[in-house]
Design a protein around this motif. Structure first.
Motif, PDB file in Angstrom:
ATOM      1  N   UNK A  42       8.587  -1.378  -4.651  1.00  0.00           N
ATOM      2  CA  UNK A  42       7.992  -2.648  -5.272  1.00  0.00           C
ATOM      3  C   UNK A  42       8.791  -3.877  -5.287  1.00  0.00           C
ATOM      4  N   UNK A  43      10.050  -3.556  -5.666  1.00  0.00           N
ATOM      5  CA  UNK A  43      10.902  -4.857  -5.630  1.00  0.00           C
ATOM      6  C   UNK A  43      10.877  -5.455  -4.296  1.00  0.00           C
ATOM      7  N   UNK A  45       0.830  -1.219  -0.050  1.00  0.00           N
ATOM      8  CA  UNK A  45      -0.107   0.092  -0.072  1.00  0.00           C
ATOM      9  C   UNK A  45       0.817   1.273   0.015  1.00  0.00           C
ATOM     10  N   UNK A  46       1.865   1.385   0.651  1.00  0.00           N
ATOM     11  CA  UNK A  46       2.866   2.491   0.707  1.00  0.00           C
ATOM     12  C   UNK A  46       3.603   2.721  -0.528  1.00  0.00           C
ATOM     13  N   UNK A  47       3.841   1.529  -1.229  1.00  0.00           N
ATOM     14  CA  UNK A  47       4.685   1.777  -2.481  1.00  0.00           C
ATOM     15  C   UNK A  47       3.428   2.207  -3.651  1.00  0.00           C
ATOM     16  N   UNK A  48       2.146   1.764  -3.466  1.00  0.00           N
ATOM     17  CA  UNK A  48       1.173   2.356  -4.408  1.00  0.00           C
ATOM     18  C   UNK A  48       0.866   3.740  -4.076  1.00  0.00           C
ATOM     19  N   UNK A  49       0.680   4.259  -2.727  1.00  0.00           N
ATOM     20  CA  UNK A  49       0.264   5.340  -2.588  1.00  0.00           C
ATOM     21  C   UNK A  49       1.646   6.466  -3.022  1.00  0.00           C
ATOM     22  N   UNK A  93      13.901   0.422 -12.204  1.00  0.00           N
ATOM     23  CA  UNK A  93      14.608   0.500 -10.810  1.00  0.00           C
ATOM     24  C   UNK A  93      13.950  -0.820 -10.116  1.00  0.00           C
ATOM     25  N   UNK A  94      12.550  -1.080 -10.335  1.00  0.00           N
ATOM     26  CA  UNK A  94      12.200  -2.326  -9.630  1.00  0.00           C
ATOM     27  C   UNK A  94      12.630  -3.510  -9.972  1.00  0.00           C
ATOM     28  N   UNK A  95      13.129  -3.637 -11.615  1.00  0.00           N
ATOM     29  CA  UNK A  95      13.670  -4.783 -12.098  1.00  0.00           C
ATOM     30  C   UNK A  95      14.936  -4.947 -11.756  1.00  0.00           C
ATOM     31  N   UNK A  96      15.748  -3.884 -11.652  1.00  0.00           N
ATOM     32  CA  UNK A  96      17.117  -4.213 -11.419  1.00  0.00           C
ATOM     33  C   UNK A  96      17.335  -4.295  -9.793  1.00  0.00           C
ATOM     34  N   UNK A  97      16.382  -3.838  -8.985  1.00  0.00           N
ATOM     35  CA  UNK A  97      16.761  -4.194  -7.430  1.00  0.00           C
ATOM     36  C   UNK A  97      16.259  -5.622  -7.184  1.00  0.00           C
ATOM     37  N   UNK A  98      15.349  -6.131  -8.229  1.00  0.00           N
ATOM     38  CA  UNK A  98      14.703  -7.387  -7.713  1.00  0.00           C
ATOM     39  C   UNK A  98      15.818  -8.367  -8.291  1.00  0.00           C
ATOM     40  N   UNK A  99      16.415  -8.250  -9.533  1.00  0.00           N
ATOM     41  CA  UNK A  99      17.512  -9.185 -10.040  1.00  0.00           C
ATOM     42  C   UNK A  99      18.848  -9.168  -9.225  1.00  0.00           C
ATOM     43  N   UNK A 100      19.171  -7.875  -9.092  1.00  0.00           N
ATOM     44  CA  UNK A 100      20.680  -7.690  -8.197  1.00  0.00           C
ATOM     45  C   UNK A 100      20.158  -7.338  -6.881  1.00  0.00           C
ATOM     46  N   UNK A 101      20.158  -8.141  -5.915  1.00  0.00           N
ATOM     47  CA  UNK A 101      19.699  -8.169  -4.576  1.00  0.00           C
ATOM     48  C   UNK A 101      21.023  -7.670  -3.686  1.00  0.00           C
ATOM     49  N   UNK A 102      21.355  -6.528  -4.044  1.00  0.00           N
ATOM     50  CA  UNK A 102      22.801  -6.098  -3.377  1.00  0.00           C
ATOM     51  C   UNK A 102      22.333  -4.655  -2.831  1.00  0.00           C
TER      52      UNK A 102
END
Length: 402
Positions: free
Chosen positions: A354-355, A139-143, A161-170
């Motif tokens: 989101x990630x 909800x926080x991310x959506x708002x 940004x969401x895709x990069x953070x999800x794939x590269x979890x560093x």
């Protein structure tokens, strides 16, 4: 012989006023639930309407300034008000009074969680809190997204940004993603309205203090490998990079301390995140919980030390930066690239949120009760006026009963 009474010591009126101000900050610290928007409303009521420490326009301007700086917005606003009223000393005292109640509560929560784990007692009473925490984050991310994703460019930046953070979890992806977002929209500054400019007059002392602490902490952490030093550096670095408040901080901390370094389990992290939603004060007090659990192997005193260095690390950067920028903010915002870069920074921060929400939800997806709690939390937050802290307290109560 006439005897005159000995002169009584006179307490300066200014000192009395400062004491009353700190008392008002403490009242806010123990009564403000619900995040930065609620914090602002209560600051307006108590500090402007009732006490008249400053005008409404002055408070809103300080709040806007703190929103565009990295760090905890509510805490920086309180600190800036203290600075405006009584200078650096009152600002630091205001910071301590504001953060202390929530820090103590979250430190005690971490010690309690470790006590239960050490004695092989179940944390099952928090089983509803963990999926509720995921719902809160969604909800926080959506708002946030509804406010900052306003065109195709910001939508693209959020998705990348969401895709990069999800794939590269560093944790190293965080500054890269945020910096790239700011640079990309900063190049579109022509869309911003021109403002009359005056030459910048910058006092660099607090900037060099902020940068010096960052460099020294990184070097000490690298060469000594001492966990308290590394914790301070980790939180100081994160506190220097987080735009958008505590909800944006959460995915960054998850990536660093759970996914990357494994200092906490996912369940411990979500339990703490849920609890911090149910207490008054700044959400950044979550750092105290993480720091205490990260040093659980060093016993009770180690947990207290972990909480202390983590708390100092997360709150000091924003304090140094508000001291630095406050003096020339009126001149800095005249420059269009500065204002334009904020759009990309906010979009990238939304992508990070989101990630993290996806990463936290994935293990719950096969379990329909957890999915049901996540969905119920989202629906209650979006379609009713139920405050988040009531949901968390209700989830704790249900966990104890069942």
């Amino acid at each position: 012989m006439q005897i005159y009474p000995s002169p009584q010591p006179v307490v300066p009126v200014r000192r009395i006023r400062y004491f009353i101000f700190l008392k008002d900050i403490f009242v806010l610290a123990v009564t403000t639930f619900g995040g930065v928007q609620v914090h602002l409303a209560m600051m307006l009521d108590r500090l402007v309407t009732k006490r008249r420490y400053l005008t409404e326009a002055e408070l809103l301007e300080l709040y806007a300034l703190c929103q565009v700086l990295p760090g905890p917005t509510s805490t920086q606003t309180i600190t800036a008000i203290g600075f405006k009223i009584g200078g650096p000393n009152l600002a630091y005292l205001s910071l301590l009074v504001w953060v202390m109640p929530s820090v103590l509560i979250m430190t005690a929560a971490a010690i309690g969680v470790y006590y239960l784990e050490r004695h092989h007692l179940s944390l099952h009473f928090a089983r509803f809190i963990q999926p509720m925490a995921v719902g809160l984050l969604i909800v926080a991310g959506y708002r946030i997204g509804r406010k900052v994703v306003t065109n195709r460019l910001t939508l693209l930046l959020t998705a990348v940004a969401a895709l990069a953070a999800y794939i590269f979890r560093s944790p190293y992806m965080t500054p890269i993603v945020i910096a790239c977002g700011g640079v990309i929209t900063g190049l579109t500054y022509q869309k911003q309205e021109k403002m009359a400019k005056t030459p910048l007059r910058i006092q660099w002392a607090n900037f060099f203090l902020w940068l010096g602490v960052l460099i020294v902490a990184a070097l000490l952490g690298h060469f000594t490998r001492l966990l308290p030093v590394r914790l301070f550096e980790n939180f100081y670095r994160n506190g220097s990079l987080v735009f958008g408040g505590g909800q944006v901080l959460t995915p960054i901390l998850y990536n660093e301390f759970v996914a990357f370094k494994h200092y906490l389990t996912r369940e411990e992290f979500l339990t703490g995140f849920g609890l911090v939603q149910a207490i008054p004060g700044p959400v950044f007090a979550f750092a105290s919980y993480i720091g205490a659990l990260s040093m659980r192997g060093d016993g009770f005193h180690g947990q207290l030390l972990g909480s202390l260095v983590s708390t100092a690390g997360i709150f000091l950067p924003g304090t140094f930066l508000i001291f630095f920028v406050y003096r020339f903010w009126g001149q800095l915002k005249q420059y269009r690239p500065v204002r334009a870069s904020l759009e990309g920074i906010n979009a990238a921060s939304t992508g990070l949120t989101a990630a993290a929400a996806v990463a936290l939800f994935e293990p719950m997806a096969p379990h329909w009760p957890s999915v049901a709690v996540v969905l119920a939390t989202i629906l209650l937050l979006e379609f009713t006026r139920t405050p988040a802290y009531w949901l968390i307290l209700g989830g704790l109560a249900l966990g104890v009963v069942f």
